[in-house]
Write a protein that holds these residues in place. Structure first.
Motif, mmCIF file in Angstrom:
data_model
loop_
_atom_site.group_PDB
_atom_site.id
_atom_site.type_symbol
_atom_site.label_atom_id
_atom_site.label_comp_id
_atom_site.label_asym_id
_atom_site.label_seq_id
_atom_site.Cartn_x
_atom_site.Cartn_y
_atom_site.Cartn_z
ATOM 1 N N LYS A 113 0.836 -1.200 0.000
ATOM 2 C CA LYS A 113 0.000 0.000 0.000
ATOM 3 C C LYS A 113 0.866 1.243 0.000
ATOM 4 C CE LYS A 113 -4.251 -1.697 2.119
ATOM 5 N NZ LYS A 113 -5.142 -1.625 3.271
ATOM 6 N N GLY A 114 0.469 2.170 -0.841
ATOM 7 C CA GLY A 114 1.190 3.428 -0.921
ATOM 8 C C GLY A 114 2.437 3.347 -1.772
ATOM 9 N N SER A 115 2.707 2.206 -2.385
ATOM 10 C CA SER A 115 3.910 2.053 -3.184
ATOM 11 C C SER A 115 3.592 2.210 -4.657
ATOM 12 C CB SER A 115 4.518 0.676 -2.936
ATOM 13 O OG SER A 115 3.662 -0.333 -3.394
ATOM 14 N N PHE A 116 4.650 2.393 -5.456
ATOM 15 C CA PHE A 116 4.473 2.417 -6.899
ATOM 16 C C PHE A 116 5.234 1.262 -7.493
ATOM 17 C CE2 PHE A 116 8.416 3.644 -9.020
ATOM 18 C CZ PHE A 116 9.200 3.889 -7.927
ATOM 19 N N THR A 117 4.749 0.745 -8.618
ATOM 20 C CA THR A 117 5.419 -0.302 -9.367
ATOM 21 C C THR A 117 5.466 0.140 -10.807
ATOM 22 O OG1 THR A 117 3.342 -1.457 -9.787
ATOM 23 C CG2 THR A 117 4.547 -2.110 -7.827
ATOM 24 N N PRO A 118 6.337 -0.469 -11.644
ATOM 25 C CA PRO A 118 6.436 -0.034 -13.019
ATOM 26 C C PRO A 118 5.205 -0.323 -13.856
ATOM 27 C CG PRO A 118 8.361 -1.282 -12.352
ATOM 28 C CD PRO A 118 7.342 -1.435 -11.284
ATOM 29 N N ASP A 119 4.280 -1.179 -13.359
ATOM 30 C CA ASP A 119 3.154 -1.519 -14.213
ATOM 31 C C ASP A 119 1.865 -0.824 -13.793
ATOM 32 O OD1 ASP A 119 2.572 -4.780 -12.675
ATOM 33 O OD2 ASP A 119 3.541 -2.997 -11.914
ATOM 34 N N VAL A 120 1.274 -1.185 -12.649
ATOM 35 C CA VAL A 120 -0.019 -0.641 -12.249
ATOM 36 C C VAL A 120 0.055 -0.192 -10.805
ATOM 37 C CG1 VAL A 120 -2.460 -1.134 -11.962
ATOM 38 C CG2 VAL A 120 -1.226 -2.183 -13.841
ATOM 39 N N GLU A 121 -0.512 0.951 -10.467
ATOM 40 C CA GLU A 121 -0.499 1.462 -9.101
ATOM 41 C C GLU A 121 -1.881 1.273 -8.501
ATOM 42 O OE1 GLU A 121 0.551 5.541 -6.678
ATOM 43 O OE2 GLU A 121 0.823 5.401 -8.844
ATOM 44 N N ILE A 122 -1.951 0.561 -7.364
ATOM 45 C CA ILE A 122 -3.222 0.316 -6.694
ATOM 46 C C ILE A 122 -3.059 0.722 -5.250
ATOM 47 C CG2 ILE A 122 -4.905 -1.420 -6.027
ATOM 48 C CD1 ILE A 122 -4.063 -3.065 -8.395
ATOM 49 N N LYS A 123 -3.825 1.684 -4.797
ATOM 50 C CA LYS A 123 -3.678 2.206 -3.449
ATOM 51 C C LYS A 123 -5.005 2.122 -2.695
ATOM 52 C CE LYS A 123 0.084 5.414 -4.398
ATOM 53 N NZ LYS A 123 0.583 6.783 -4.255
ATOM 54 N N GLY A 124 -4.960 1.466 -1.556
ATOM 55 C CA GLY A 124 -6.087 1.509 -0.648
ATOM 56 C C GLY A 124 -7.296 0.736 -1.114
ATOM 57 N N THR A 222 16.319 5.510 -5.869
ATOM 58 C CA THR A 222 15.090 4.712 -5.848
ATOM 59 C C THR A 222 15.243 3.525 -4.914
ATOM 60 O OG1 THR A 222 14.613 5.362 -8.141
ATOM 61 C CG2 THR A 222 13.418 3.472 -7.259
ATOM 62 N N ILE A 223 16.412 2.874 -4.960
ATOM 63 C CA ILE A 223 16.678 1.760 -4.054
ATOM 64 C C ILE A 223 16.622 2.228 -2.597
ATOM 65 C CG2 ILE A 223 18.448 0.119 -3.299
ATOM 66 C CD1 ILE A 223 19.415 0.071 -6.243
ATOM 67 N N VAL A 224 17.250 3.381 -2.325
ATOM 68 C CA VAL A 224 17.240 3.935 -0.966
ATOM 69 C C VAL A 224 15.815 4.288 -0.542
ATOM 70 C CG1 VAL A 224 17.980 5.881 0.460
ATOM 71 C CG2 VAL A 224 19.602 4.806 -1.106
ATOM 72 N N ALA A 225 15.053 4.901 -1.454
ATOM 73 C CA ALA A 225 13.683 5.307 -1.131
ATOM 74 C C ALA A 225 12.800 4.099 -0.840
ATOM 75 C CB ALA A 225 13.095 6.124 -2.287
ATOM 76 N N ILE A 226 12.978 3.024 -1.590
ATOM 77 C CA ILE A 226 12.212 1.801 -1.342
ATOM 78 C C ILE A 226 12.585 1.217 0.023
ATOM 79 C CG2 ILE A 226 11.878 -0.588 -2.091
ATOM 80 C CD1 ILE A 226 12.084 0.404 -4.976
ATOM 81 N N GLY A 227 13.873 1.331 0.373
ATOM 82 C CA GLY A 227 14.300 0.883 1.703
ATOM 83 C C GLY A 227 13.639 1.684 2.807
ATOM 84 N N ILE A 228 13.526 3.008 2.606
ATOM 85 C CA ILE A 228 12.843 3.860 3.589
ATOM 86 C C ILE A 228 11.374 3.482 3.687
ATOM 87 C CG2 ILE A 228 12.142 6.233 4.126
ATOM 88 C CD1 ILE A 228 14.746 7.170 2.809
ATOM 89 N N TYR A 230 10.055 0.684 3.287
ATOM 90 C CA TYR A 230 9.881 -0.578 3.987
ATOM 91 C C TYR A 230 9.621 -0.348 5.482
ATOM 92 C CZ TYR A 230 10.936 -5.281 5.694
ATOM 93 O OH TYR A 230 10.858 -6.498 6.307
ATOM 94 N N PHE A 231 10.251 0.711 6.032
ATOM 95 C CA PHE A 231 10.076 1.027 7.459
ATOM 96 C C PHE A 231 9.003 2.090 7.686
ATOM 97 C CE2 PHE A 231 14.456 -0.466 6.967
ATOM 98 C CZ PHE A 231 14.504 -1.470 7.924
ATOM 99 N N ILE A 232 8.809 2.972 6.702
ATOM 100 C CA ILE A 232 7.798 4.027 6.829
ATOM 101 C C ILE A 232 6.806 3.842 5.686
ATOM 102 C CG2 ILE A 232 7.377 6.509 6.969
ATOM 103 C CD1 ILE A 232 10.306 6.865 7.717
ATOM 104 N N LYS A 233 5.684 3.191 5.957
ATOM 105 C CA LYS A 233 4.749 2.818 4.906
ATOM 106 C C LYS A 233 4.135 4.015 4.198
ATOM 107 C CE LYS A 233 5.267 -1.545 5.683
ATOM 108 N NZ LYS A 233 6.022 -2.365 4.729
ATOM 109 N N SER A 234 4.053 5.151 4.887
ATOM 110 C CA SER A 234 3.429 6.336 4.287
ATOM 111 C C SER A 234 4.386 7.128 3.404
ATOM 112 C CB SER A 234 2.883 7.250 5.385
ATOM 113 O OG SER A 234 3.929 7.676 6.250
ATOM 114 N N PHE A 235 5.636 6.680 3.314
ATOM 115 C CA PHE A 235 6.635 7.407 2.530
ATOM 116 C C PHE A 235 6.291 7.349 1.046
ATOM 117 C CE2 PHE A 235 10.785 7.670 0.332
ATOM 118 C CZ PHE A 235 11.227 8.879 0.842
#
Length: 294
Positions: A113-124, A222-228, A230-235
């Motif tokens: 939730k709240g993440s983006f992927t290269p194909d489709v974004e589904i939130k909530g 992007t790798i660093v942001a994805i790591g963040i 992982y700990f802060i879901k609202s990021f």
């Protein structure tokens, strides 16, 4: 750090008689270095080479992350021995980048939730809503296939239905094709820079190195942001990466091309616009190719 060699007096491969200065055989090209030594010497050489490489990686990443454009500038003036070659660095970081994206895209809906992927974004969206939407899309796709008269559009509709029927396989195929798309985008962006700075009489390779370093930085943050995330879901990964990458691009252009702030800014606007436009166009092309390959 110079490599300590245990030299032969004669090449074991072709018999050439070495001179003291020969690190490689002038006749066959084999390295003049005796590896028939106790294991402790080979282990010592391994760690010596590894630590030296780690030092190069650290120096390279430090400049790439915190001093926009300086790594490109050093490469262009010939200061290269202390840093990882641009293309090798790009390949290494891109492998990690797409591996992280694949892991992230394969997470459960609750974790993503709240993440983006290269194909489709589904939130909530709840699972039931997603299922109903998928069923509606399949039904609409079936209706379109029956209603379309054009053979090409009908084939495209069938391919799209096949593509969306297996979410995991579609994601993996899209990720694979996206890696090729980014490989095409790098030289294209270098050409865009070449056009905007053609009066500086720079070789295209200098602009290509700028593009390679910029995309490597993009992958890293992007790798660093994805790591963040992982700990802060609202990021908001996509938002932060987008603005940081734009700021980095401007600062790198300012350092490498050495024009005034406002002149650089006036070039930055169309350059960034063309980059985003080409990124979108190439991604849509990648999506189309991925669908047609289904």
């Amino acid at each position: 750090m110079a490599k300590r060699r245990r030299k032969f007096t004669q090449c074991p491969n072709c018999g050439y008689i070495f001179e003291e200065v020969n690190n490689y055989c002038p006749n066959c090209g084999q390295e003049n270095h005796d590896l028939n030594v106790p294991a402790k010497h080979l282990i010592a050489e391994f760690f010596e080479g590894t630590l030296h490489f780690d030092t190069k990686v650290w120096h390279t990443l430090k400049l790439l992350l915190f001093k926009p454009g300086l790594l490109t500038e050093k490469f262009n003036v010939g200061q290269r021995a202390s840093y990882v070659p641009p293309f090798r660095l790009y390949v290494f970081i891109s492998i990690i980048f797409f591996f992280v994206l694949a892991l992230r895209g394969g997470s459960s809906p609750e974790e993503a939730k709240g993440s983006f992927t290269p194909d489709v974004e589904i939130k909530g969206l709840e699972a039931d809503t997603v299922a109903e939407t998928s069923e509606a899309a399949v039904a609409l796709s079936d209706s379109l296939i029956q209603a379309i008269d054009s053979p090409f559009l009908k084939e495209l509709s069938v391919k799209f239905k096949t593509f969306t029927s297996d979410e995991e396989q579609s994601r993996q195929k899209l990720l694979k094709n996206t890696s090729f798309m980014m490989f095409i985008l790098m030289p294209f962006f270098g050409f865009v820079l070449y056009l905007f700075y053609r009066r500086q009489d720079r070789n295209y390779v200098e602009h290509l190195m700028f593009s390679i370093h910029f995309h490597t930085f993009f992958f890293l943050i992007t790798i660093v942001a994805i790591g963040i995330e992982y700990f802060i879901k609202s990021f908001e990964v996509d938002t932060w990466v987008f603005w940081i990458a734009l700021l980095y691009l401007f600062l790198a252009m300012l350092r490498v091309y050495k024009q005034s702030f406002w002149r650089t800014f006036l070039k930055f606007l169309p350059v960034s616009f063309l980059y985003i436009l080409s990124l979108l166009a190439l991604f849509l092309g990648t999506l189309f190719i991925s669908v047609m390959m289904s």
